[in-house]
Design a protein around this motif. Structure first.
Motif, PDB file in Angstrom:
ATOM      1  N   ASP A  27      -9.639  -9.155  -9.784  1.00 37.08           N
ATOM      2  CA  ASP A  27      -9.377  -7.959  -8.976  1.00 37.08           C
ATOM      3  C   ASP A  27     -10.621  -7.092  -8.861  1.00 37.08           C
ATOM      4  O   ASP A  27     -10.910  -6.528  -7.808  1.00 37.08           O
ATOM      5  CB  ASP A  27      -8.281  -7.097  -9.630  1.00 37.08           C
ATOM      6  CG  ASP A  27      -6.891  -7.422  -9.107  1.00 37.08           C
ATOM      7  OD1 ASP A  27      -6.776  -8.219  -8.157  1.00 37.08           O
ATOM      8  OD2 ASP A  27      -5.913  -6.864  -9.650  1.00 37.08           O
ATOM      9  N   GLU A  28     -11.343  -6.975  -9.962  1.00 39.34           N
ATOM     10  CA  GLU A  28     -12.549  -6.137  -9.939  1.00 39.34           C
ATOM     11  C   GLU A  28     -13.588  -6.706  -8.981  1.00 39.34           C
ATOM     12  O   GLU A  28     -14.233  -5.956  -8.246  1.00 39.34           O
ATOM     13  CB  GLU A  28     -13.106  -5.960 -11.349  1.00 39.34           C
ATOM     14  CG  GLU A  28     -12.357  -4.850 -12.078  1.00 39.34           C
ATOM     15  CD  GLU A  28     -12.245  -5.048 -13.573  1.00 39.34           C
ATOM     16  OE1 GLU A  28     -13.007  -5.869 -14.118  1.00 39.34           O
ATOM     17  OE2 GLU A  28     -11.389  -4.397 -14.186  1.00 39.34           O
ATOM     18  N   VAL A  52      -7.640  -0.265  -3.407  1.00 42.80           N
ATOM     19  CA  VAL A  52      -8.041  -0.377  -4.816  1.00 42.80           C
ATOM     20  C   VAL A  52      -7.006   0.294  -5.720  1.00 42.80           C
ATOM     21  O   VAL A  52      -6.570  -0.285  -6.715  1.00 42.80           O
ATOM     22  CB  VAL A  52      -9.444   0.258  -5.035  1.00 42.80           C
ATOM     23  CG1 VAL A  52      -9.741   0.415  -6.521  1.00 42.80           C
ATOM     24  CG2 VAL A  52     -10.529  -0.574  -4.367  1.00 42.80           C
ATOM     25  N   CYS A  53      -6.616   1.509  -5.359  1.00 43.89           N
ATOM     26  CA  CYS A  53      -5.686   2.254  -6.226  1.00 43.89           C
ATOM     27  C   CYS A  53      -4.349   1.521  -6.340  1.00 43.89           C
ATOM     28  O   CYS A  53      -3.733   1.488  -7.406  1.00 43.89           O
ATOM     29  CB  CYS A  53      -5.468   3.668  -5.694  1.00 43.89           C
ATOM     30  SG  CYS A  53      -6.909   4.721  -5.982  1.00 43.89           S
ATOM     31  N   SER A  59      -3.122  -0.146 -10.271  1.00 38.12           N
ATOM     32  CA  SER A  59      -2.079   0.469 -11.089  1.00 38.12           C
ATOM     33  C   SER A  59      -1.665  -0.446 -12.237  1.00 38.12           C
ATOM     34  O   SER A  59      -1.263   0.023 -13.284  1.00 38.12           O
ATOM     35  CB  SER A  59      -0.890   0.856 -10.220  1.00 38.12           C
ATOM     36  OG  SER A  59      -0.419  -0.270  -9.546  1.00 38.12           O
ATOM     37  N   PHE A  60      -1.798  -1.766 -12.046  1.00 38.74           N
ATOM     38  CA  PHE A  60      -1.412  -2.634 -13.160  1.00 38.74           C
ATOM     39  C   PHE A  60      -2.480  -2.669 -14.254  1.00 38.74           C
ATOM     40  O   PHE A  60      -2.188  -2.926 -15.408  1.00 38.74           O
ATOM     41  CB  PHE A  60      -1.010  -4.032 -12.660  1.00 38.74           C
ATOM     42  CG  PHE A  60      -2.031  -5.144 -12.823  1.00 38.74           C
ATOM     43  CD1 PHE A  60      -2.277  -5.712 -14.067  1.00 38.74           C
ATOM     44  CD2 PHE A  60      -2.711  -5.645 -11.731  1.00 38.74           C
ATOM     45  CE1 PHE A  60      -3.199  -6.746 -14.205  1.00 38.74           C
ATOM     46  CE2 PHE A  60      -3.634  -6.668 -11.867  1.00 38.74           C
ATOM     47  CZ  PHE A  60      -3.875  -7.221 -13.099  1.00 38.74           C
ATOM     48  N   HIS A  61      -3.709  -2.333 -13.892  1.00 34.48           N
ATOM     49  CA  HIS A  61      -4.793  -2.431 -14.865  1.00 34.48           C
ATOM     50  C   HIS A  61      -4.595  -1.479 -16.038  1.00 34.48           C
ATOM     51  O   HIS A  61      -4.758  -1.844 -17.192  1.00 34.48           O
ATOM     52  CB  HIS A  61      -6.134  -2.143 -14.196  1.00 34.48           C
ATOM     53  CG  HIS A  61      -6.512  -3.177 -13.181  1.00 34.48           C
ATOM     54  ND1 HIS A  61      -7.704  -3.185 -12.523  1.00 34.48           N
ATOM     55  CD2 HIS A  61      -5.844  -4.253 -12.714  1.00 34.48           C
ATOM     56  CE1 HIS A  61      -7.765  -4.216 -11.698  1.00 34.48           C
ATOM     57  NE2 HIS A  61      -6.636  -4.864 -11.790  1.00 34.48           N
ATOM     58  N   ALA A  74     -10.887   6.005 -14.292  1.00 33.99           N
ATOM     59  CA  ALA A  74     -11.306   5.570 -12.958  1.00 33.99           C
ATOM     60  C   ALA A  74     -10.238   5.935 -11.921  1.00 33.99           C
ATOM     61  O   ALA A  74     -10.554   6.438 -10.841  1.00 33.99           O
ATOM     62  CB  ALA A  74     -11.561   4.069 -12.962  1.00 33.99           C
ATOM     63  N   ILE A  75      -8.982   5.726 -12.283  1.00 34.70           N
ATOM     64  CA  ILE A  75      -7.905   6.037 -11.332  1.00 34.70           C
ATOM     65  C   ILE A  75      -7.887   7.531 -11.027  1.00 34.70           C
ATOM     66  O   ILE A  75      -7.720   7.955  -9.882  1.00 34.70           O
ATOM     67  CB  ILE A  75      -6.544   5.561 -11.879  1.00 34.70           C
ATOM     68  CG1 ILE A  75      -6.503   4.027 -11.898  1.00 34.70           C
ATOM     69  CG2 ILE A  75      -5.391   6.099 -11.051  1.00 34.70           C
ATOM     70  CD1 ILE A  75      -5.335   3.451 -12.667  1.00 34.70           C
ATOM     71  N   MET A  76      -8.104   8.325 -12.076  1.00 34.01           N
ATOM     72  CA  MET A  76      -8.144   9.785 -11.898  1.00 34.01           C
ATOM     73  C   MET A  76      -9.222  10.169 -10.885  1.00 34.01           C
ATOM     74  O   MET A  76      -9.041  11.044 -10.052  1.00 34.01           O
ATOM     75  CB  MET A  76      -8.446  10.395 -13.267  1.00 34.01           C
ATOM     76  CG  MET A  76      -8.080  11.833 -13.436  1.00 34.01           C
ATOM     77  SD  MET A  76      -6.356  12.151 -13.102  1.00 34.01           S
ATOM     78  CE  MET A  76      -5.602  11.904 -14.676  1.00 34.01           C
TER      79      MET A  76
END
Lengths: 336, 107, 259
Positions: free
Chosen positions: A90-91, A170-171, A175-177, A148-150
């Motif tokens: 995914d990255e 990406v977001c 979410s599963f990460h 990172a999500i923040m």
């Protein structure tokens, strides 16, 4: 830095074609909270700031594959192995979405990769720390992806359309990460003594670097320096580094409690008056040191990346040569 | 495609990168293909495969198009006004322009 | 062949399924090593997808093998707590990661073999196996195509890539015959409509690979003087021991722990 920008401040320098009428149109779109699209005329500073920020963000995704990729061959269960492979993959995908967004601004990905490989563009310093135990994979998911999500969620509303659209994708995928990271630590924290110790050690090592991911202070007096103000005016940045960091702390401390892990900050406590957690001083010397190359893995990460690129050169050349030979006879599928 | 243009798109021996392809995904039957992003690939065959691996790994699509970015002709922002503003006063193209009695069905 | 006892039956059935599962497990491990090292980031994605498909197959197959065996071993017990001699994969998949041409040569042969096999296993008398095959057949068809696309491009690319692709095919050649060699378990499984006799797909696999090589302007490699054998009986190259040491060490360092 994972959606943050730490280069030198840029002025909105204009090119010759950049007339006042065009400027007015651009400013109007920004004022209306409309999206800027690739073929719109834009201030040179806006374009170069975005290129640099999106490229740094993309580089972070690509370099970020390494500390976790380090554990694919040792993941302790097949379920974890599958999750980790999917996450690292995914990255790579997120890096590609972001390079794709950067390319709409008139740069070539090869050019950006060159800048990564020769150190002229940066990536998030968090990835210059080593992953020493399996628990680090959990801590990266929980803390690093959490931070990172923040940072990234506000970027879904970034004024530049392709960047915002890439971030939405990406977001959604990211979410599963964070959840899988929390789940790893949750399992370890409820496991054997060794596993619990491993989880605590990982939290101890990743907490401060995770807080540094939001970048140096940029509110209060600091807001007049750097380019936070300009980036906010352009709608590239929506919240200050300090606001995002505070949100992250407020979200994460109760999660650490749930996990039964402590965070390595003797000054960490709830401030009734502010309605937020207070934290102790961040070691910004360490931050700048690691950013400038004096981190445990800086040269290793870039070297690994460069080696992959160079080892693959003959493959890319071969495919290009094949394409050139066969271009004339290429059979195109009917559009349906 | 002549060798000259090919060389320009896909430089040979010291090729740094592959050409760019735009990717369009049909999310499900009954919907149009929608632009999803781009991929680099040496040729269209590989572009399709790269697009599959990048843009549909969570079952996001049932069909894919790839097209060389260079082959897209786009309207220019400088022609924006002459292209799109003339449509602004043609409200009669929209069904809400018309007053009809409320009790008439199937209109 | 004498009539096998119930114990033999269980052992042979388990062994057959384990062979398929170990092939997928060990190859997915090697492909996992490519992530962050592929020639282009798009290819990290592609190799990751292939690896994940194979890991998924491995998990289903090992779980099924554990159930057939009936000794309470789940997928992790089978993956992490067996030693080299108990692994039943072919030696091709355990070979250390080489260059990209090596990987595409290996993938072309392996996916061609897997596809020929799974197309037939869809009708297996073992319903679980048939189910796994039904899903896997679409996956490995894509893997085979991916490898074929690359072998053609490398073979018919630059003089250097042609050379490298030819050398890779030569390096892989000693491990090809084992793919389609019959062993006790596969003979047993084929006789009962559970499995497929590997030798029965040999021509198909070779014909497909030959067609790709022709398109790639590559010669068929010279027959290998030595060739790998008996992976299905737990005879491996030295590389497998190191692979397992790396794969298993965290799991084994914490006996009984959950992850």
């Amino acid at each position: 830095m994972y959606g943050n920008d730490f280069g030198e401040p840029l002025n909105a320098a204009e090119t010759e074609d950049y007339t006042s009428a065009v400027q007015e149109y651009f400013d109007g779109l920004i004022a209306d909270d409309q999206r800027i699209e690739p073929r719109d005329a834009m201030p040179e500073g806006y374009r170069s700031t975005l290129i640099r920020q999106i490229a740094q963000h993309a580089h972070s995704e690509i370099i970020g594959m390494q500390p976790e990729g380090n554990w694919i061959t040792r993941a302790p269960s097949l379920r974890r192995k599958a999750i980790l492979m999917a996450k690292v993959q995914d990255e790579a995908g997120h890096g590609l979405y972001l390079y794709s967004a950067a390319e709409t601004l008139g740069v070539d990905r090869a050019e950006l990769l060159d800048k990564l490989h020769n150190g002229r563009q940066k990536y998030s310093s968090i990835f210059n720390y080593p992953t020493l135990t399996w628990a680090d994979v959990g801590a990266i998911g929980w803390l690093v992806d959490g931070a990172a999500i923040m940072n990234q969620v506000p970027l879904c509303r970034c004024s530049y359309g392709p960047y915002a659209r890439a971030m939405i994708r990406v977001c959604k995928e990211e979410s599963f990460h964070q959840r899988q990271g929390f789940e790893i630590l949750w399992t370890l924290a409820r496991g054997t003594d060794e596993q619990r110790a491993m989880a605590q050690d990982a939290a101890d090592r990743w907490w401060w670097p995770a807080l540094m991911m939001f970048g140096p202070p940029d509110s209060g007096e600091a807001a007049t320096q750097g380019h936070t103000a300009q980036n906010m005016a352009w709608g590239i940045k929506r919240f200050s580094n300090d606001d995002l960091r505070q949100k992250f702390v407020d979200m994460t401390v109760p999660q650490a409690d749930k996990l039964g892990l402590t965070l390595p900050d003797p000054d960490l406590r709830w401030n009734e008056e502010r309605g937020h957690y207070d934290i102790g001083p961040i070691d910004w010397d360490e931050f700048w040191r690691v950013l400038k190359g004096d981190g445990p893995c800086n040269s290793q990460r870039v070297e690994h990346r460069r080696a992959a690129h160079e080892d693959g050169a003959w493959v890319r050349e071969a495919a290009a040569a094949y394409a050139a030979k066969h271009a004339a006879g290429e059979v195109r599928g009917a559009v349906a | 495609m002549s060798d000259d243009t090919t060389a320009a798109h896909a430089p040979g021996a010291n090729a740094q990168g592959w050409p760019l392809f735009e990717v369009f995904v049909r999310a499900k039957r009954g919907l149009s293909h929608v632009h999803a992003g781009s991929v680099h690939a040496p040729d269209a065959t590989m572009a399709l495969r790269n697009a599959r691996d990048l843009y549909t790994r969570r079952q996001e699509g049932v069909s894919l198009w790839v097209v060389r970015s260079d082959d897209i002709t786009a309207s220019s922002p400088t022609e924006r006004d002459s292209f799109f503003d003339p449509a602004a006063d043609k409200v009669y193209r929209h069904p809400t322009f018309y007053d009809v009695p409320e009790d008439v069905e199937y209109l | 062949m004498s009539t096998p006892t119930t114990t033999d039956t269980t052992l042979l059935h388990t062994a057959y399924v384990l062979g398929l599962g170990d092939d997928a497990l060990v190859y997915s491990h090697r492909l996992g090593e490519w992530l962050t090292r592929a020639p282009q980031i798009e290819e990290d994605m592609a190799l990751g997808n292939v690896g994940l498909d194979l890991l998924g197959q491995a998990r289903s197959l090992l779980t099924h093998a554990g159930e057939l065996e009936g000794r309470g071993r789940d997928e992790d017990a089978l993956a992490y707590l067996r030693d080299e001699r108990s692994f039943r994969n072919v030696q091709l998949v355990e070979q250390p990661r080489g260059d990209f041409a090596d990987e595409m040569a290996r993938m072309l042969w392996f996916a061609s073999y897997q596809l020929a096999l799974y197309v037939r296993l869809v009708d297996s008398a073992d319903e679980v196996l048939a189910g796994v095959a039904g899903k896997a057949v679409k996956e490995v068809a894509y893997h085979r195509d991916h490898a074929a696309q690359w072998v053609v491009r490398l073979g018919d690319g630059t003089p250097e890539s042609h050379e490298r692709m030819a050398a890779a095919l030569q390096r892989v050649a000693p491990y090809v015959a084992e793919l389609t060699s019959d062993d006790e378990a596969s003979v047993w499984a084929a006789e009962r409509g559970i499995g497929v006799l590997p030798s029965s797909v040999e021509d198909e696999v070779h014909e497909y690979v030959a067609s790709v090589l022709a398109q790639a302007t590559l010669e068929e490699p010279e027959p290998a003087r030595w060739h790998a054998r008996d992976g299905r009986r737990g005879i491996h190259s030295e590389a497998l021991g190191y692979l397992l040491a790396e794969m298993q060490h965290i799991h084994r360092s914490h006996p009984g722990a959950a992850w």
